[in-house]
Write a protein that holds these residues in place. Structure first.
Motif, PDB file in Angstrom:
ATOM      1  N   TRP A 281      59.545 -81.309  14.250  1.00 32.43           N
ATOM      2  CA  TRP A 281      59.168 -81.458  12.851  1.00 32.43           C
ATOM      3  C   TRP A 281      58.874 -82.918  12.547  1.00 32.43           C
ATOM      4  N   LYS A 282      57.850 -83.150  11.765  1.00 36.69           N
ATOM      5  CA  LYS A 282      57.608 -84.495  11.241  1.00 36.69           C
ATOM      6  C   LYS A 282      58.148 -84.534   9.814  1.00 36.69           C
ATOM      7  N   VAL A 283      59.112 -85.419   9.568  1.00 39.45           N
ATOM      8  CA  VAL A 283      59.775 -85.457   8.274  1.00 39.45           C
ATOM      9  C   VAL A 283      59.581 -86.818   7.613  1.00 39.45           C
ATOM     10  N   ARG A 284      59.715 -86.802   6.309  1.00 39.96           N
ATOM     11  CA  ARG A 284      59.612 -88.021   5.509  1.00 39.96           C
ATOM     12  C   ARG A 284      61.014 -88.435   5.071  1.00 39.96           C
ATOM     13  N   PHE A 285      61.396 -89.665   5.374  1.00 36.92           N
ATOM     14  CA  PHE A 285      62.658 -90.172   4.876  1.00 36.92           C
ATOM     15  C   PHE A 285      62.550 -90.491   3.387  1.00 36.92           C
ATOM     16  N   VAL A 286      63.677 -90.437   2.702  1.00 37.16           N
ATOM     17  CA  VAL A 286      63.719 -90.760   1.284  1.00 37.16           C
ATOM     18  C   VAL A 286      64.580 -92.006   1.101  1.00 37.16           C
ATOM     19  N   PHE A 287      64.379 -92.694  -0.024  1.00 41.20           N
ATOM     20  CA  PHE A 287      65.116 -93.929  -0.275  1.00 41.20           C
ATOM     21  C   PHE A 287      66.510 -93.631  -0.798  1.00 41.20           C
ATOM     22  N   VAL A 288      67.499 -94.277  -0.198  1.00 39.07           N
ATOM     23  CA  VAL A 288      68.868 -94.270  -0.730  1.00 39.07           C
ATOM     24  C   VAL A 288      69.319 -95.730  -0.830  1.00 39.07           C
ATOM     25  N   PRO A 289      70.069 -96.072  -1.865  1.00 38.81           N
ATOM     26  CA  PRO A 289      70.535 -97.456  -1.986  1.00 38.81           C
ATOM     27  C   PRO A 289      71.524 -97.802  -0.879  1.00 38.81           C
ATOM     28  N   GLU A 290      71.700 -99.102  -0.638  1.00 39.52           N
ATOM     29  CA  GLU A 290      72.634 -99.519   0.409  1.00 39.52           C
ATOM     30  C   GLU A 290      74.069 -99.140   0.071  1.00 39.52           C
ATOM     31  N   THR A 291      74.361 -99.012  -1.219  1.00 36.26           N
ATOM     32  CA  THR A 291      75.697 -98.611  -1.644  1.00 36.26           C
ATOM     33  C   THR A 291      75.612 -97.371  -2.524  1.00 36.26           C
ATOM     34  N   VAL A 292      76.328 -96.331  -2.146  1.00 33.20           N
ATOM     35  CA  VAL A 292      76.455 -95.138  -2.971  1.00 33.20           C
ATOM     36  C   VAL A 292      77.932 -94.960  -3.302  1.00 33.20           C
ATOM     37  N   THR A 293      78.222 -94.068  -4.232  1.00 30.28           N
ATOM     38  CA  THR A 293      79.605 -93.849  -4.657  1.00 30.28           C
ATOM     39  C   THR A 293      79.939 -92.365  -4.601  1.00 30.28           C
ATOM     40  N   ILE A 294      81.126 -92.080  -4.136  1.00 34.88           N
ATOM     41  CA  ILE A 294      81.598 -90.688  -4.103  1.00 34.88           C
ATOM     42  C   ILE A 294      82.951 -90.598  -4.790  1.00 34.88           C
ATOM     43  N   PHE A 295      83.276 -89.399  -5.250  1.00 36.39           N
ATOM     44  CA  PHE A 295      84.648 -89.129  -5.673  1.00 36.39           C
ATOM     45  C   PHE A 295      84.948 -87.664  -5.456  1.00 36.39           C
ATOM     46  N   SER A 296      86.231 -87.347  -5.370  1.00 31.83           N
ATOM     47  CA  SER A 296      86.702 -85.967  -5.304  1.00 31.83           C
ATOM     48  C   SER A 296      87.949 -85.870  -6.175  1.00 31.83           C
ATOM     49  N   ILE A 297      87.850 -85.076  -7.234  1.00 31.81           N
ATOM     50  CA  ILE A 297      88.945 -84.912  -8.184  1.00 31.81           C
ATOM     51  C   ILE A 297      89.331 -83.441  -8.223  1.00 31.81           C
ATOM     52  N   SER A 298      90.582 -83.136  -7.913  1.00 35.39           N
ATOM     53  CA  SER A 298      91.051 -81.749  -7.892  1.00 35.39           C
ATOM     54  C   SER A 298      91.889 -81.440  -9.126  1.00 35.39           C
ATOM     55  N   ARG A 299      91.692 -80.223  -9.617  1.00 36.09           N
ATOM     56  CA  ARG A 299      92.461 -79.760 -10.766  1.00 36.09           C
ATOM     57  C   ARG A 299      92.933 -78.328 -10.499  1.00 36.09           C
ATOM     58  N   SER A 300      94.196 -78.069 -10.819  1.00 39.07           N
ATOM     59  CA  SER A 300      94.740 -76.720 -10.687  1.00 39.07           C
ATOM     60  C   SER A 300      94.460 -75.935 -11.962  1.00 39.07           C
ATOM     61  N   ARG A 301      94.807 -74.671 -11.921  1.00 37.10           N
ATOM     62  CA  ARG A 301      94.601 -73.852 -13.120  1.00 37.10           C
ATOM     63  C   ARG A 301      95.426 -74.397 -14.290  1.00 37.10           C
ATOM     64  N   ASN A 302      96.615 -74.903 -14.005  1.00 37.96           N
ATOM     65  CA  ASN A 302      97.456 -75.474 -15.055  1.00 37.96           C
ATOM     66  C   ASN A 302      96.906 -76.799 -15.583  1.00 37.96           C
ATOM     67  N   GLN A 303      95.968 -77.366 -14.849  1.00 35.89           N
ATOM     68  CA  GLN A 303      95.330 -78.614 -15.273  1.00 35.89           C
ATOM     69  C   GLN A 303      93.923 -78.350 -15.808  1.00 35.89           C
ATOM     70  N   SER A 304      93.752 -77.189 -16.400  1.00 29.32           N
ATOM     71  CA  SER A 304      92.494 -76.825 -17.073  1.00 29.32           C
ATOM     72  C   SER A 304      91.318 -76.654 -16.126  1.00 29.32           C
ATOM     73  N   ALA A 305      91.587 -76.173 -14.909  1.00 33.36           N
ATOM     74  CA  ALA A 305      90.498 -75.992 -13.949  1.00 33.36           C
ATOM     75  C   ALA A 305      89.412 -75.067 -14.486  1.00 33.36           C
ATOM     76  N   ILE A 306      89.807 -73.985 -15.140  1.00 29.83           N
ATOM     77  CA  ILE A 306      88.811 -73.021 -15.623  1.00 29.83           C
ATOM     78  C   ILE A 306      87.969 -73.628 -16.747  1.00 29.83           C
ATOM     79  N   ASP A 307      88.602 -74.363 -17.649  1.00 27.00           N
ATOM     80  CA  ASP A 307      87.851 -75.036 -18.709  1.00 27.00           C
ATOM     81  C   ASP A 307      86.859 -76.035 -18.123  1.00 27.00           C
ATOM     82  N   LEU A 308      87.295 -76.736 -17.096  1.00 29.20           N
ATOM     83  CA  LEU A 308      86.420 -77.733 -16.475  1.00 29.20           C
ATOM     84  C   LEU A 308      85.247 -77.071 -15.750  1.00 29.20           C
ATOM     85  N   ILE A 309      85.497 -75.954 -15.063  1.00 25.93           N
ATOM     86  CA  ILE A 309      84.392 -75.227 -14.430  1.00 25.93           C
ATOM     87  C   ILE A 309      83.411 -74.745 -15.489  1.00 25.93           C
ATOM     88  N   ASN A 310      83.945 -74.252 -16.574  1.00 27.05           N
ATOM     89  CA  ASN A 310      83.085 -73.767 -17.654  1.00 27.05           C
ATOM     90  C   ASN A 310      82.196 -74.889 -18.191  1.00 27.05           C
TER      91      ASN A 310
END
Length: 564
Positions: A281-310
């Motif tokens: 396959w011949k593919v085209r690369f896309v631009f990404v900045p040298e620095t990106v940011t990630i996060f992962s935040i977990s919530r249980s049902r008692n911590q309003s998980a359903i409200d947050l999904i909604n």
């Protein structure tokens, strides 16, 4: 022009097979193109050989068994491919090669049929020879690049006694990068992880929109469309394919100009295995900045998980296209996982504006390179080196997946019901919610075979387990099918919208009418994957493979002449 060749072998250019002197393969760094030239003389030799083989078949018994066909197929291969690259069940390393890319143990359980031969191709000429020999001796071919087909159709069959061979492309894995043009030729046997790693090694701002799992084979992933964390910004993998080289049902090596635009359209999301074997396959690369940011935040049902999904349902599809925010519900926790193409300060401001309820702060941020974020996306940690993207491992577990799409926000009470009824069970699967919107929503559903552009998010029910046995299997399948059924009023309909990269044989399987696959029977599952694009795919199939040589349980059938 800056060209970098990347290979785990020796980086050598493709050469003419010493066993197949009628095929000439040119691979130049300047053009980064591959062409096959069959001379008139070689075609004449092929015709003579074909006639001789037909005569031999006529002289043989009219009741020649399928095993005799396989024996003849192996004999044919031996004239074109080194013997050590062809494995049969009687050879010592057959099982090792078969298992090398098995990503779902369910596909090799009792009741599934294993290949009569595996060809570990190292050159496009080997692919051509396998197709020619397969057609000549009535042995069908299944193609495996990474082995991630959720139903294992690239290396197994659900039909008892079926005789087929597998073309394993894992050794066709060279990546040639043209840094000046931000493009690359990538062999189908390379993995997504290898592509990410190679791109970043050349330029830290080179990215490619594709999936989270680094062991995904490029061939299967791109031919199914390819979805990942950059889709809202840059579309699917298939939206960034510029050219391809494939072997058709006649054994010819074609590129975009010689295959034509209809076939080129079909292989970018229609499942390449129905039309031929895509070699690179011949593919085209896309631009990404040298620095990106990630996060992962977990919530249980008692911590309003359903409200947050909604709330997530409302927010995620309308976030700026630089931000991809998914939800993974597992072990009664909802994890909100973000990839932001920028630095932490901007991300915090964006989240406060759109989704303050999540409570994201600067302490949740992790800044890193884009390629390091792909490590985090799969391994759930950024502490591992990027070299882990190069690991090729097979799965030691069983998998079943069902998927869908959502056009309207599901009511909060639906999530309450699903959580109460299903998510607290010990056999509960992982529920993944991936947002669309941004660029995805602006691309026409007919631009590629993937038609599900206008939904707000994708829903995937992913079940994996280690225990072998019928009881465990049935519990897992019952859970998945139960949730899928309960979601029916709130998800896509007429038909259900399913991503072909998440193969699901519950949708239906092919049946034969005469010597070809029934179009009407295939519509049952085909329109769920492709909607109105299914008929166009079938029309392409009729044009390029009218005898339906490339087929499996969910391959595209030829369109009947009476339809159009």
């Amino acid at each position: 022009m800056s060209v970098v060749s990347y290979s785990h072998e020796n980086g050598a250019p493709l050469m003419t097979s010493p066993f197949c002197d009628s095929v000439y393969i040119l691979h130049t760094s300047r053009s980064l193109s591959c062409y096959a030239l069959l001379t008139q003389q070689s075609m004449a030799r092929t015709t003579i050989i074909s006639h001789l083989l037909i005569a031999l078949c006529i002289l043989s018994s009219a009741r020649a068994s399928a095993s005799n066909d396989v024996d003849a197929f192996i004999g044919c291969l031996s004239k074109a491919i080194p013997c050590h690259l062809v494995k049969t069940p009687g050879t010592k390393s057959y099982s090792k090669l078969l298992m090398s890319s098995v990503q779902n143990l369910r596909a090799i359980m009792p009741g599934t049929t294993r290949p009569a031969a595996i060809v570990a191709a190292t050159d496009p000429a080997h692919v051509q020879a396998t197709v020619v020999c397969g057609r000549r001796h009535s042995v069908r071919i299944r193609t495996r690049s990474g082995g991630h087909d959720y139903e294992g159709l690239s290396y197994a069959s659900i039909h008892p006694g079926e005789h087929f061979a597998v073309l394993d492309l894992a050794k066709l894995r060279t990546i040639n990068i043209d840094a000046t043009r931000s493009e690359a030729w990538v062999d189908s046997g390379a993995t997504i992880g290898e592509l990410y790693y190679a791109a970043a090694a050349v330029n830290k701002t080179f990215g490619f929109p594709a999936g989270n799992c680094p062991t995904l084979g490029v061939g299967g992933h791109l031919s199914g469309g390819g979805f990942g964390g950059l889709a809202r910004k840059y579309g699917l993998s298939a939206d960034n394919v510029l050219d391809a080289v494939m072997v058709d049902a006649e054994g010819r090596l074609l590129n975009r100009s010689t295959m034509g635009e209809d076939l080129f359209w079909a292989i970018r999301g229609g499942g390449g295995e129905s039309f031929g074997i895509i070699v690179s396959w011949k593919v085209r690369f896309v631009f990404v900045p040298e620095t990106v940011t990630i996060f992962s935040i977990s919530r249980s049902r008692n911590q309003s998980a359903i409200d947050l999904i909604n709330k997530w349902q409302l927010v995620a599809p309308v976030l700026p296209r630089d931000l991809y925010l998914r939800v993974v519900v597992q072990n009664q926790q909802a994890a909100f996982i973000a990839l932001f193409l920028g630095q932490c300060g901007r991300l915090v401001d964006t989240m406060r504006r759109y989704f303050s309820e999540l409570g994201m702060t600067q302490q949740d941020c992790q800044e890193m390179s884009w390629v390091q974020s792909t490590v985090f996306g799969y391994f759930d940690t950024a502490s591992l080196p990027t070299e882990v993207l190069l690991n090729r491992t097979n799965a030691d577990y069983f998998v079943k997946v069902k998927s869908d799409h959502v056009r309207k926000v599901m009511p909060r009470e639906v999530w309450e019901s699903i959580w109460d009824k299903w998510l607290e069970k010990p056999e509960a699967a992982t529920v993944m919610l991936d947002p669309y919107g941004a660029l995805m929503g602006t691309i026409s559903p007919s631009e590629t075979p993937f038609p599900h552009r206008n939904y707000i998010y994708q829903l995937q029910l992913f079940s994996s387990w280690f225990e072998n046995g019928t009881e465990t299997l049935e519990k897992r399948l019952s859970w998945l099918r139960g949730v899928y059924e309960d979601l029916t009023p709130y998800v896509s309909n007429n038909p259900r919208a399913v991503f072909v990269n998440y193969r699901d044989l519950d949708l239906g399987t092919n049946e034969l009418e005469g010597n070809v696959t029934s179009y009407e029977k295939a519509k049952v599952w085909g329109e769920k994957y492709f909607k109105g694009n299914f008929e166009r795919l079938a029309a392409v199939k009729r044009k390029v493979d009218p005898e339906d040589y490339f087929r499996n349980e969910q391959s595209i059938p030829p369109l009947p002449a009476a339809i159009g």
